[in-house]
Design a protein around this motif. Sequence first.
Motif, mmCIF file in Angstrom:
data_model
loop_
_atom_site.group_PDB
_atom_site.id
_atom_site.type_symbol
_atom_site.label_atom_id
_atom_site.label_comp_id
_atom_site.label_asym_id
_atom_site.label_seq_id
_atom_site.Cartn_x
_atom_site.Cartn_y
_atom_site.Cartn_z
ATOM 1 N N ASP A 274 0.596 2.044 3.197
ATOM 2 C CA ASP A 274 1.720 2.992 3.240
ATOM 3 C C ASP A 274 2.925 2.444 2.489
ATOM 4 O OD1 ASP A 274 0.257 4.772 4.743
ATOM 5 O OD2 ASP A 274 0.962 3.960 6.671
ATOM 6 N N LEU A 275 3.162 1.128 2.589
ATOM 7 C CA LEU A 275 4.264 0.525 1.857
ATOM 8 C C LEU A 275 4.047 0.654 0.350
ATOM 9 C CD1 LEU A 275 6.838 -1.263 1.745
ATOM 10 C CD2 LEU A 275 5.307 -3.255 1.826
ATOM 11 N N VAL A 276 2.839 0.378 -0.102
ATOM 12 C CA VAL A 276 2.528 0.493 -1.532
ATOM 13 C C VAL A 276 2.708 1.937 -1.994
ATOM 14 C CG1 VAL A 276 0.645 0.361 -3.211
ATOM 15 C CG2 VAL A 276 1.014 -1.516 -1.575
ATOM 16 N N ARG A 277 2.252 2.875 -1.190
ATOM 17 C CA ARG A 277 2.374 4.284 -1.538
ATOM 18 C C ARG A 277 3.844 4.712 -1.581
ATOM 19 N NH1 ARG A 277 0.019 6.079 2.532
ATOM 20 N NH2 ARG A 277 -2.060 5.530 1.744
ATOM 21 N N GLN A 278 4.637 4.219 -0.627
ATOM 22 C CA GLN A 278 6.058 4.581 -0.602
ATOM 23 C C GLN A 278 6.770 4.070 -1.853
ATOM 24 O OE1 GLN A 278 8.386 2.507 2.286
ATOM 25 N NE2 GLN A 278 9.961 4.109 2.404
ATOM 26 N N VAL A 279 6.502 2.824 -2.241
ATOM 27 C CA VAL A 279 7.135 2.280 -3.442
ATOM 28 C C VAL A 279 6.704 3.043 -4.679
ATOM 29 C CG1 VAL A 279 7.361 0.220 -4.879
ATOM 30 C CG2 VAL A 279 7.409 -0.001 -2.383
ATOM 31 N N SER A 280 5.421 3.359 -4.750
ATOM 32 C CA SER A 280 4.924 4.100 -5.921
ATOM 33 C C SER A 280 5.559 5.478 -6.018
ATOM 34 C CB SER A 280 3.398 4.216 -5.849
ATOM 35 O OG SER A 280 2.787 2.941 -5.889
ATOM 36 N N ASP A 281 5.666 6.161 -4.887
ATOM 37 C CA ASP A 281 6.200 7.522 -4.900
ATOM 38 C C ASP A 281 7.707 7.544 -5.107
ATOM 39 O OD1 ASP A 281 3.642 8.335 -4.440
ATOM 40 O OD2 ASP A 281 3.892 8.648 -2.280
ATOM 41 N N SER A 282 8.423 6.578 -4.504
ATOM 42 C CA SER A 282 9.874 6.640 -4.528
ATOM 43 C C SER A 282 10.489 5.989 -5.755
ATOM 44 C CB SER A 282 10.441 5.965 -3.262
ATOM 45 O OG SER A 282 9.962 6.617 -2.105
ATOM 46 N N ALA A 283 9.910 4.887 -6.215
ATOM 47 C CA ALA A 283 10.529 4.125 -7.288
ATOM 48 C C ALA A 283 9.906 4.376 -8.655
ATOM 49 C CB ALA A 283 10.453 2.631 -6.963
ATOM 50 N N GLY A 284 8.849 5.162 -8.716
ATOM 51 C CA GLY A 284 8.188 5.395 -9.996
ATOM 52 C C GLY A 284 7.510 4.150 -10.535
ATOM 53 N N LEU A 285 7.223 3.214 -9.678
ATOM 54 C CA LEU A 285 6.563 1.966 -10.068
ATOM 55 C C LEU A 285 5.096 2.050 -9.653
ATOM 56 C CD1 LEU A 285 6.791 -1.056 -11.032
ATOM 57 C CD2 LEU A 285 7.252 -1.626 -8.634
ATOM 58 N N ARG A 286 4.223 1.833 -10.607
ATOM 59 C CA ARG A 286 2.788 1.881 -10.300
ATOM 60 C C ARG A 286 2.397 0.590 -9.580
ATOM 61 N NH1 ARG A 286 -1.677 0.383 -13.321
ATOM 62 N NH2 ARG A 286 -0.330 0.013 -15.141
ATOM 63 N N VAL A 287 1.960 0.733 -8.366
ATOM 64 C CA VAL A 287 1.604 -0.422 -7.540
ATOM 65 C C VAL A 287 0.150 -0.296 -7.123
ATOM 66 C CG1 VAL A 287 2.179 -1.801 -5.502
ATOM 67 C CG2 VAL A 287 3.971 -0.514 -6.653
ATOM 68 N N GLU A 288 -0.600 -1.354 -7.328
ATOM 69 C CA GLU A 288 -2.013 -1.380 -6.967
ATOM 70 C C GLU A 288 -2.231 -2.420 -5.873
ATOM 71 O OE1 GLU A 288 -4.157 -2.237 -10.476
ATOM 72 O OE2 GLU A 288 -3.678 -0.324 -11.482
ATOM 73 N N LEU A 289 -3.082 -2.071 -4.928
ATOM 74 C CA LEU A 289 -3.411 -2.959 -3.816
ATOM 75 C C LEU A 289 -4.892 -3.299 -3.889
ATOM 76 C CD1 LEU A 289 -2.799 -4.366 -1.078
ATOM 77 C CD2 LEU A 289 -3.294 -2.165 0.033
ATOM 78 N N SER A 290 -5.200 -4.578 -3.841
ATOM 79 C CA SER A 290 -6.599 -5.020 -3.867
ATOM 80 C C SER A 290 -6.814 -6.044 -2.764
ATOM 81 C CB SER A 290 -6.953 -5.627 -5.228
ATOM 82 O OG SER A 290 -6.160 -6.769 -5.501
#
Length: 408
Positions: A274-290
């Motif tokens: 959820d944190l990764v998704r929030q950053v991606s949606d709010s900041a326009g930063l593509r974040v990947e979790l592995s």
Amino acid sequence: MFAVRSLYALVVTRVRAANHYVVDSALAVLVLFAASLQWMFPDEGDDPLSLVGWLLGAATAVPLVWRRRFPYTSAWAVSLATTAMAYYHAPPPDVLYGGLVVLYTMAAQGLPWQRRTMLAGWLLGAVLTMQHKEHSEPFEYAFHITGMICAYGLGVLARVQRAYTAAVEDRARRLERERAAETARAIAQERSRIARDMHDILAHAVSLMVVQAEAGPVVVRSDPARAEAAFDAIAASGRDAMGQLRRILGVLKEEERRGGAHRLPQPDLAGLPDLVRQVSDSAGLRVELSVRGHPVPLPPDTEVAAYRAAQEALTNTVKHAYASCAQVELDWAEDELTLTVTDDGRGTEHSIGARPNGTRSSGGHGLIGLRERAAACGGSAETGPGPEGGFRVVVRLPVTADREAALG
């Protein structure tokens, strides 16, 4: 039986709390009264009664007034008066009332050599007096010697009890001080934890709001829908931050009312997507979790440390890196969890706690808090440039759970 014990304890407490001179004066009067019984009720024996004899008897009682202020001196005064009364023999001491009090007092308060000297002197003096002046019967030897030994034994018991009580009270005071110090340490640790949580929450939310606020005016005319989404993201981030702060403050108030028995609800690794998704949606930063390896249950503090480390690293990427993408990796090993957050931003020009002029900083709330969290869990945290540019945060935390139990 219980009522008798309670009454005895009450009397002892009142006597100990009273003025020493008042109690000892009353004791001296009682001894003088007991010594005067020979004059008040004379028997039919051959012992003469005289004023000098009575004065010597009074001299065996009066020094007892100072028996606690000057125990050894008053003991010698009573001893000499008793010896003089026995030698004058008009009359001889009937019962060694003053001597019994002296032996008790010396056993309870005297120094070791004083106690031994006084006990030996009284026993020897009593035996010699009964042998050469009184020509006493055998039972009289037993009566006087047993009485003196019993008085001395009661004094020893009083001294041991007083020492034991003092030791118990001292231990209670030390435990109270240690408990107060432990409470102060716990409060300081809790305040530090709350400060770190509030920093992480506010820094993350405000960073996302700043990014969206900067992007909104740029696209407000060319792409109104995107501008609207940016303002919605600002509002969502603000509401989320306010909600978390309300929970913190609410639990703090509840802790004050209930004596600090509850801790704040904390995030864990389950909230990382959820944190990764929030950053991606709010900041326009593509974040990947592995995730690599097999996840196992972790202690709550370790879970919080891992989540906050990822949150802090992403927050600083949004604030300082001007990156287009970031990678969050969880690597589960047999005895260690490694969390790595990398981005393709400005590399060494941004860091956790970076200075406004772009230079690296070794301090800062974020870096200190991240390292403290990792160290508190027995782990470590490293920050620096990534192998292919950008910036990297590596946090290593020990895995203490039973891996086989976790895998079923």
